[in-house]
Design an enzyme around this catalytic site. Structure first.
Site, PDB file in Angstrom:
ATOM      1  N   CYS A  45       0.819  -1.362   0.081  1.00  0.00           N
ATOM      2  CA  CYS A  45      -0.115  -0.114  -0.065  1.00  0.00           C
ATOM      3  C   CYS A  45       0.901   1.263  -0.122  1.00  0.00           C
ATOM      4  O   CYS A  45       0.648   2.233  -0.510  1.00  0.00           O
ATOM      5  CB  CYS A  45      -0.932   0.021   1.100  1.00  0.00           C
ATOM      6  N   ARG A 114      -7.553  -5.353  -2.197  1.00  0.00           N
ATOM      7  CA  ARG A 114      -6.834  -4.503  -2.867  1.00  0.00           C
ATOM      8  C   ARG A 114      -7.828  -4.375  -4.222  1.00  0.00           C
ATOM      9  O   ARG A 114      -7.797  -5.482  -5.078  1.00  0.00           O
ATOM     10  CB  ARG A 114      -5.284  -4.820  -3.413  1.00  0.00           C
TER      11      ARG A 114
END
Length: 151
Positions: A45, A114
């Site tokens: 991330c 994600r």
């Protein structure tokens, strides 16, 4: 569950902008790139969101705004954004309700997967991609910008 061609589920979430962000407020004005990601400060991330943030001008030129969404609090978002130079708004989906609406909640882990959703100015989902693993990061900003160019 695919949302492709469907109206994007609307939501209002607290954000790093200091005020809540409502998805439908962009309707008729800008395309929206929703970037769901598992956790602030995690390795993948911390590559992905700065990369999207760094292309903010390109997205703006294409008539789009990028919004990051995960279950961390606005306070955590602000600390992470400051440390990594992330300028896109980060939204706090602390109970994963929005992640569930988009089919990307991983409830047993308490995180979202994600995923990237491209929502056009009319509020319709025009592109969606959910990574197979939360550690995968294959949908780079270039790909989303290419999809925007097709709208």
């Amino acid at each position: 569950m695919s949302l492709l061609g469907q109206p994007a589920p609307d939501f209002t979430l607290p954000s790093t902008l200091g005020e809540p962000v409502t998805l439908s407020s962009y309707r008729g004005q800008q395309h929206v790139v929703l970037v769901f990601y598992p956790l602030d400060f995690s390795p993948v991330c911390s590559m992905q969101l700065p990369e999207y943030s760094g292309r903010q001008d390109d997205f703006a030129e294409a008539g789009a705004v990028v919004l990051g969404v995960n279950r961390d609090s606005v306070y955590t978002h602000k600390a992470w954004a400051a440390e990594y130079g992330i300028e896109v708004p980060l939204l706090a989906d602390m109970n994963l309700n929005v992640a569930r609406q988009y089919g990307v909640a991983i409830d047993e882990r308490g995180i979202s997967g994600r995923a990237v959703f491209l929502i056009d100015k009319g509020g319709v989902v025009r592109f969606e991609y959910v990574e197979a693993q939360t550690s995968d990061y294959t949908v780079r900003p270039e790909l989303v910008l290419a999809k925007l160019a097709e709208l």
